[in-house]
Design a protein around this motif. Structure first.
Motif, PDB file in Angstrom:
ATOM      1  N   SER A 110       0.815  -1.210   0.000  1.00  9.78           N
ATOM      2  CA  SER A 110       0.000   0.000   0.000  1.00  9.78           C
ATOM      3  C   SER A 110       0.850   1.262   0.000  1.00  9.78           C
ATOM      4  O   SER A 110       0.441   2.289  -0.535  1.00  9.78           O
ATOM      5  CB  SER A 110      -0.920  -0.010   1.229  1.00  9.78           C
ATOM      6  N   TYR A 111       2.043   1.212   0.616  1.00 11.45           N
ATOM      7  CA  TYR A 111       2.892   2.395   0.646  1.00 11.45           C
ATOM      8  C   TYR A 111       3.316   2.778  -0.773  1.00 11.45           C
ATOM      9  O   TYR A 111       3.278   3.935  -1.166  1.00 11.45           O
ATOM     10  CB  TYR A 111       4.126   2.145   1.508  1.00 11.45           C
ATOM     11  N   ASN A 112       3.684   1.772  -1.558  1.00  8.52           N
ATOM     12  CA  ASN A 112       4.070   2.015  -2.946  1.00  8.52           C
ATOM     13  C   ASN A 112       2.892   2.597  -3.725  1.00  8.52           C
ATOM     14  O   ASN A 112       3.049   3.521  -4.522  1.00  8.52           O
ATOM     15  CB  ASN A 112       4.535   0.713  -3.593  1.00  8.52           C
ATOM     16  N   ASP A 113       1.697   2.046  -3.496  1.00  4.88           N
ATOM     17  CA  ASP A 113       0.501   2.529  -4.180  1.00  4.88           C
ATOM     18  C   ASP A 113       0.197   3.974  -3.809  1.00  4.88           C
ATOM     19  O   ASP A 113      -0.195   4.779  -4.664  1.00  4.88           O
ATOM     20  CB  ASP A 113      -0.703   1.647  -3.830  1.00  4.88           C
ATOM     21  N   SER A 114       0.367   4.306  -2.530  1.00  7.46           N
ATOM     22  CA  SER A 114       0.072   5.671  -2.085  1.00  7.46           C
ATOM     23  C   SER A 114       1.022   6.677  -2.718  1.00  7.46           C
ATOM     24  O   SER A 114       0.631   7.791  -3.056  1.00  7.46           O
ATOM     25  CB  SER A 114       0.158   5.753  -0.552  1.00  7.46           C
ATOM     26  N   VAL A 115       2.296   6.287  -2.873  1.00 12.09           N
ATOM     27  CA  VAL A 115       3.272   7.176  -3.512  1.00 12.09           C
ATOM     28  C   VAL A 115       2.907   7.398  -4.972  1.00 12.09           C
ATOM     29  O   VAL A 115       2.968   8.523  -5.482  1.00 12.09           O
ATOM     30  CB  VAL A 115       4.689   6.589  -3.399  1.00 12.09           C
ATOM     31  N   GLU A 116       2.497   6.314  -5.656  1.00 13.29           N
ATOM     32  CA  GLU A 116       2.117   6.440  -7.059  1.00 13.29           C
ATOM     33  C   GLU A 116       0.878   7.321  -7.215  1.00 13.29           C
ATOM     34  O   GLU A 116       0.795   8.139  -8.135  1.00 13.29           O
ATOM     35  CB  GLU A 116       1.862   5.052  -7.655  1.00 13.29           C
ATOM     36  N   ASN A 117      -0.088   7.160  -6.312  1.00 16.47           N
ATOM     37  CA  ASN A 117      -1.288   7.997  -6.362  1.00 16.47           C
ATOM     38  C   ASN A 117      -0.944   9.455  -6.134  1.00 16.47           C
ATOM     39  O   ASN A 117      -1.523  10.351  -6.768  1.00 16.47           O
ATOM     40  CB  ASN A 117      -2.304   7.529  -5.309  1.00 16.47           C
ATOM     41  N   LEU A 118       0.000   9.707  -5.238  1.00 15.55           N
ATOM     42  CA  LEU A 118       0.416  11.071  -4.964  1.00 15.55           C
ATOM     43  C   LEU A 118       1.114  11.672  -6.178  1.00 15.55           C
ATOM     44  O   LEU A 118       0.938  12.853  -6.492  1.00 15.55           O
ATOM     45  CB  LEU A 118       1.357  11.095  -3.754  1.00 15.55           C
ATOM     46  N   ASP A 119       1.874  10.857  -6.893  1.00 11.61           N
ATOM     47  CA  ASP A 119       2.524  11.327  -8.114  1.00 11.61           C
ATOM     48  C   ASP A 119       1.496  11.772  -9.144  1.00 11.61           C
ATOM     49  O   ASP A 119       1.694  12.770  -9.847  1.00 11.61           O
ATOM     50  CB  ASP A 119       3.404  10.217  -8.702  1.00 11.61           C
ATOM     51  N   VAL A 120       0.398  11.030  -9.251  1.00 16.56           N
ATOM     52  CA  VAL A 120      -0.673  11.404 -10.185  1.00 16.56           C
ATOM     53  C   VAL A 120      -1.287  12.733  -9.767  1.00 16.56           C
ATOM     54  O   VAL A 120      -1.545  13.609 -10.604  1.00 16.56           O
ATOM     55  CB  VAL A 120      -1.751  10.303 -10.235  1.00 16.56           C
ATOM     56  N   GLU A 121      -1.512  12.915  -8.467  1.00 21.99           N
ATOM     57  CA  GLU A 121      -2.072  14.163  -7.965  1.00 21.99           C
ATOM     58  C   GLU A 121      -1.149  15.335  -8.286  1.00 21.99           C
ATOM     59  O   GLU A 121      -1.614  16.424  -8.639  1.00 21.99           O
ATOM     60  CB  GLU A 121      -2.276  14.063  -6.451  1.00 21.99           C
ATOM     61  N   VAL A 122       0.141  15.098  -8.167  1.00 22.05           N
ATOM     62  CA  VAL A 122       1.113  16.165  -8.441  1.00 22.05           C
ATOM     63  C   VAL A 122       1.087  16.542  -9.922  1.00 22.05           C
ATOM     64  O   VAL A 122       1.130  17.727 -10.272  1.00 22.05           O
ATOM     65  CB  VAL A 122       2.526  15.715  -8.023  1.00 22.05           C
ATOM     66  N   GLU A 123       1.004  15.556 -10.791  1.00 21.50           N
ATOM     67  CA  GLU A 123       0.939  15.845 -12.231  1.00 21.50           C
ATOM     68  C   GLU A 123      -0.301  16.662 -12.567  1.00 21.50           C
ATOM     69  O   GLU A 123      -0.244  17.595 -13.377  1.00 21.50           O
ATOM     70  CB  GLU A 123       0.939  14.529 -13.022  1.00 21.50           C
ATOM     71  N   ILE A 124      -1.409  16.305 -11.941  1.00 18.56           N
ATOM     72  CA  ILE A 124      -2.649  17.053 -12.169  1.00 18.56           C
ATOM     73  C   ILE A 124      -2.503  18.481 -11.663  1.00 18.56           C
ATOM     74  O   ILE A 124      -2.925  19.444 -12.332  1.00 18.56           O
ATOM     75  CB  ILE A 124      -3.840  16.349 -11.470  1.00 18.56           C
ATOM     76  N   TYR A 125      -1.870  18.634 -10.495  1.00 18.57           N
ATOM     77  CA  TYR A 125      -1.712  19.965  -9.914  1.00 18.57           C
ATOM     78  C   TYR A 125      -0.798  20.845 -10.774  1.00 18.57           C
ATOM     79  O   TYR A 125      -1.069  22.035 -10.966  1.00 18.57           O
ATOM     80  CB  TYR A 125      -1.149  19.853  -8.500  1.00 18.57           C
ATOM     81  N   ILE A 126       0.260  20.269 -11.299  1.00 21.87           N
ATOM     82  CA  ILE A 126       1.162  21.017 -12.175  1.00 21.87           C
ATOM     83  C   ILE A 126       0.423  21.485 -13.424  1.00 21.87           C
ATOM     84  O   ILE A 126       0.595  22.624 -13.893  1.00 21.87           O
ATOM     85  CB  ILE A 126       2.385  20.153 -12.555  1.00 21.87           C
ATOM     86  N   THR A 127      -0.444  20.620 -13.954  1.00 21.59           N
ATOM     87  CA  THR A 127      -1.261  20.988 -15.120  1.00 21.59           C
ATOM     88  C   THR A 127      -2.212  22.126 -14.766  1.00 21.59           C
ATOM     89  O   THR A 127      -2.432  23.051 -15.566  1.00 21.59           O
ATOM     90  CB  THR A 127      -2.059  19.771 -15.616  1.00 21.59           C
ATOM     91  N   GLN A 128      -2.770  22.090 -13.557  1.00 17.17           N
ATOM     92  CA  GLN A 128      -3.678  23.147 -13.110  1.00 17.17           C
ATOM     93  C   GLN A 128      -2.958  24.491 -13.017  1.00 17.17           C
ATOM     94  O   GLN A 128      -3.523  25.535 -13.382  1.00 17.17           O
ATOM     95  CB  GLN A 128      -4.285  22.781 -11.755  1.00 17.17           C
TER      96      GLN A 128
END
Length: 364
Positions: free
Chosen positions: A9-27
């Motif tokens: 789950s820790y690995n999954d949470s990091v990957e999910n956070l990476d997706v959030e960061v990409e979305i935020y950078i696009t915003q």
């Protein structure tokens, strides 16, 4: 040794956070484009004397929303720091890097707006920067304070702490200027004492934008990380009951560190600050090999009689020469001496081979 890798789950949470960061950078980029388009449209509709006031009111909600999300990222990162989950903190580095690159365009677009409006992005950037600097500093402290007996590998292979350190440093290579700027602007004075570091003083924010200074600062930081890691590993090696495992453990870890920082390109960056780091690890690897080879010295000791100064002389004695001649029968006493000699050496050799069976020499 393949080393340790993040799982579950820790690995999954990091990957999910990476997706959030990409979305935020696009915003962030989208907001800038929308603001620029809005300002251009208003130039044809709103009179000059009212234009900035109207524009200020139009962008408030969107700007507040983006700033709020950025502050939430900083809050999440601070929680991760407190839990020593430093991989999660890496998510703020691409955000800061991107925001620094487009902030001059934001500043130009917001010219003439109220001071609170113009300072929102700068305040958020400062919060993210100070959070990143704290993460970098606390990471060094976590290495220094890692328990000596924590998860010691029984076969002397690469320690989990070494692997975690390399995994944390490698992604930062792409953000070396960003990380260096964070340390220059927000780092504490405690970072300026280290075994492999160069002397320096904390820079003012205006100085931190210099790319060369930022890279040098990050290179200096990495030497501190490796110094802390080396000291901790050395202390850990002393916890082995079998002294043979100590040089094997250090050899494996030094070898892994050198190969990893060379392969990733980190060593080239480190050499900006200290050109001796690569050679230091080469020397340490050579020294640990020498120390390990000494553990076999007793095998040769029993066979060659190294501790008996007359051993070489005995080879020249008449009786010894006679034993070396073909077709000469040995006396019972002579036979027993030979049997005893090889019995002792065989027993010690079996012990060494048994111990070595539990040793893992790292190759990669």
């Amino acid at each position: 040794s393949k080393g340790h890798r993040r799982q579950g789950s820790y690995n999954d949470s990091v990957e999910n956070l990476d997706v959030e960061v990409e979305i935020y950078i696009t915003q962030l980029s989208a907001l800038l484009k929308l603001m620029q388009s809005e300002a251009q449209l208003m130039s044809c509709i709103i009179p000059d004397k009212n234009r900035r006031t109207v524009f200020d009111g139009i962008v408030q909600q969107s700007l507040d929303s983006v700033v709020s999300e950025g502050e939430m990222l900083a809050t999440q990162a601070k929680k991760s720091i407190n839990k020593h989950e430093f991989m999660s903190v890496l998510s703020i580095f691409p955000v800061v890097k991107h925001l620094r690159s487009i902030k001059p365009d934001f500043d130009y677009t917001l010219e003439g707006c109220s001071t609170p409006t113009r300072s929102k992005l700068a305040s958020m950037l400062s919060t993210l920067g100070s959070t990143g600097a704290k993460a970098l500093e606390d990471f060094i402290e976590s290495i220094k304070n890692d328990p000596e007996r924590a998860s010691m590998p029984k076969d002397g292979t690469v320690h989990e702490l070494t692997n975690r350190t390399i995994i944390f440093l490698e992604p930062l290579l792409d953000y070396s200027e960003t990380a260096g700027a964070m340390l220059l602007m927000h780092g504490s004075q405690s970072l300026h004492s280290g075994t492999l570091s160069r002397k320096g003083e904390q820079a003012a924010p205006s100085e931190a934008v210099d790319a060369k200074k930022s890279k040098m600062k990050f290179a200096d930081y990495m030497t501190k990380v490796l110094s802390a890691l080396g000291l901790n590993l050395s202390n850990k090696s002393e916890t082995y009951n079998d002294p043979t495992l100590r040089p094997v453990f250090m050899l494996n870890n030094y070898n892994y560190i050198l190969k990893s920082i060379t392969r990733s390109g980190l060593l080239n960056l480190i050499h900006l600050c200290n050109k001796d780091v690569g050679q230091y690890y080469e020397d340490q690897i050579h020294e640990q090999k020498r120390l390990y080879s000494e553990s076999w010295s007793k095998v040769l000791h029993y066979i060659l009689e190294i501790d008996e100064p007359l051993s070489q002389q005995r080879l020249m004695m008449p009786d010894v020469k006679r034993l070396m001649m073909p077709d000469v029968k040995l006396k019972d006493k002579e036979k027993q001496n030979i049997k005893d000699k090889f019995s002792v050496s065989k027993n010690y050799l079996e012990i060494r081979l048994s111990l070595s069976g539990n040793i893992n020499l790292f190759k990669q």
